[in-house]
Design a protein around this motif. Sequence first.
Motif, short mmCIF file in Angstrom:
data_model
loop_
_atom_site.label_atom_id
_atom_site.label_comp_id
_atom_site.label_asym_id
_atom_site.label_seq_id
_atom_site.Cartn_x
_atom_site.Cartn_y
_atom_site.Cartn_z
N THR A 174 33.24 52.79 31.17
CA THR A 174 34.12 51.65 31.35
C THR A 174 34.88 51.74 32.67
N LEU A 175 35.27 52.95 33.03
CA LEU A 175 35.94 53.15 34.32
C LEU A 175 35.07 52.65 35.47
N GLY A 176 33.79 53.00 35.44
CA GLY A 176 32.88 52.52 36.49
C GLY A 176 32.69 51.02 36.46
N TRP A 177 32.60 50.46 35.24
CA TRP A 177 32.42 49.01 35.13
C TRP A 177 33.64 48.26 35.65
N VAL A 178 34.84 48.72 35.31
CA VAL A 178 36.06 48.05 35.77
C VAL A 178 36.14 48.07 37.29
N HIS A 179 35.80 49.22 37.90
CA HIS A 179 35.81 49.28 39.37
C HIS A 179 34.82 48.29 39.96
N TRP A 180 33.63 48.22 39.39
CA TRP A 180 32.62 47.25 39.85
C TRP A 180 33.10 45.82 39.64
N HIS A 181 33.68 45.54 38.49
CA HIS A 181 34.19 44.20 38.18
C HIS A 181 35.23 43.77 39.21
N ASN A 182 36.13 44.66 39.56
CA ASN A 182 37.23 44.30 40.45
C ASN A 182 36.83 44.22 41.91
N THR A 183 35.86 45.01 42.31
CA THR A 183 35.56 45.13 43.74
C THR A 183 34.21 44.57 44.16
N GLN A 184 33.28 44.34 43.21
CA GLN A 184 31.95 43.90 43.60
C GLN A 184 31.43 42.70 42.81
N ARG A 185 31.85 42.54 41.58
CA ARG A 185 31.31 41.45 40.75
C ARG A 185 31.72 40.10 41.34
N LEU A 186 30.75 39.19 41.49
CA LEU A 186 31.02 37.87 42.03
C LEU A 186 31.45 36.93 40.90
N HIS A 187 32.58 36.24 41.10
CA HIS A 187 33.13 35.35 40.09
C HIS A 187 33.05 33.91 40.58
N GLY A 188 32.36 33.08 39.83
CA GLY A 188 32.25 31.68 40.21
C GLY A 188 33.59 31.00 40.32
N TYR A 189 34.53 31.34 39.45
CA TYR A 189 35.87 30.76 39.50
C TYR A 189 36.57 31.03 40.82
N LEU A 190 36.21 32.14 41.47
CA LEU A 190 36.85 32.55 42.72
C LEU A 190 36.04 32.17 43.95
N GLY A 191 35.04 31.33 43.78
CA GLY A 191 34.19 30.99 44.92
C GLY A 191 33.15 32.04 45.19
N ASP A 192 32.70 32.72 44.15
CA ASP A 192 31.65 33.74 44.23
C ASP A 192 32.05 34.92 45.11
N ILE A 193 33.27 35.41 44.91
CA ILE A 193 33.71 36.64 45.55
C ILE A 193 34.39 37.51 44.50
N PRO A 194 34.55 38.80 44.75
CA PRO A 194 35.20 39.69 43.78
C PRO A 194 36.72 39.47 43.74
N PRO A 195 37.37 39.86 42.65
CA PRO A 195 38.82 39.72 42.55
C PRO A 195 39.59 40.40 43.67
N ALA A 196 39.18 41.60 44.06
CA ALA A 196 39.90 42.32 45.11
C ALA A 196 39.89 41.54 46.42
N GLU A 197 38.74 40.96 46.76
CA GLU A 197 38.64 40.18 48.00
C GLU A 197 39.46 38.90 47.92
N PHE A 198 39.49 38.30 46.73
CA PHE A 198 40.26 37.08 46.55
C PHE A 198 41.75 37.35 46.73
N GLU A 199 42.23 38.47 46.19
CA GLU A 199 43.65 38.79 46.35
C GLU A 199 43.97 39.16 47.80
N GLU A 200 43.06 39.85 48.46
CA GLU A 200 43.27 40.16 49.87
C GLU A 200 43.43 38.88 50.69
N ALA A 201 42.62 37.87 50.39
CA ALA A 201 42.71 36.59 51.09
C ALA A 201 44.03 35.90 50.80
N PHE A 202 44.51 36.02 49.56
CA PHE A 202 45.79 35.41 49.20
C PHE A 202 46.92 36.01 50.01
#
Length: 216
Positions: A174-202
Motif C-alpha cells: 500500500t505504501l508503494g501504491w500511495v506513492h504512485w497514486h500521488n506522484t504518477q497516477r494520471l487523474h482525469g479530474y485534474l486534467g490527466d496529471i498526478p495530484p503532486a503536479e497539480f498542487e505544485e501548479a496551484f
Amino acid sequence: MRAAGIEGAIRSKRVKTTRPDPTSARHPDLVKREFTASAPNRLWVTDLTFVPTWAGVAYVCFIVDAFSRMIVGWRCASHMRTEMVLDAIEMARWSRGRHHEDLRCHSDAGSQFTSIRYGERLAEIGATPSIGTVGDSYDNALAETVNGYYKTELVRGPARSGPWKTVEDLELATLGWVHWHNTQRLHGYLGDIPPAEFEEAFYAGPTAADRLLGIK
C-alpha cells in the motif's frame, strides 16, 4: 481484450466496514455531495476498506484531499478500531501541517468517525467534522471511489502481488501504491496529471493551474 491478452480487474463482494453507533450524536453533513475545494486543506474525505490476507482481514483507512485527490494520510491494520483512523490523521498532520482553520473532514457514519476521540483529534488541528447519512455511499462518494480503485489497481489489478501473507506485507504494498497514486497516477479530474503536479501548479500561481486544466 482477449486477443490482446489483457483482462480487466474484477471487484469482489463488499465486507461491511461502516458500523454506525446509534447512541452517538453525529455531526451534520457540511459537504452535501459537493466534493470540490478551492485550495488544498479545505476538504478532506476519509473512509475504511478491507483486504483479505492469509493472516486474516486487513483494514485500510485513507484520508484524501478533495482539491487534488492527494492521499494525505493512511493506515493499514488488522482491526478497524478508532486508533487506526487517528493514526491516519497523524500522518496527514505530519504531511500537511499541524493546523488548518478552514478544513472540513468528511466521513460516513461509522462508529470510528462518531467517537469522542476522533472529534477531539480533529479539533486539535482546527478541522470541523462532517458526516453523511447512514447507508448511502453517495454521501461519501469520493472516498468510496479512492477505495474502489485502490482495490482495483493494487489488490485485483493485472499487476497485483497478492494475496498477501500478512498485514505488514499489505502495508508495504500500500505504501508503494500511495506513492504512485500521488506522484504518477494520471487523474482525469485534474486534467490527466498526478495530484503532486497539480498542487505544485496551484502553488506556482493560478495561471499554471489553469493551463494544466486547459482553462483560458
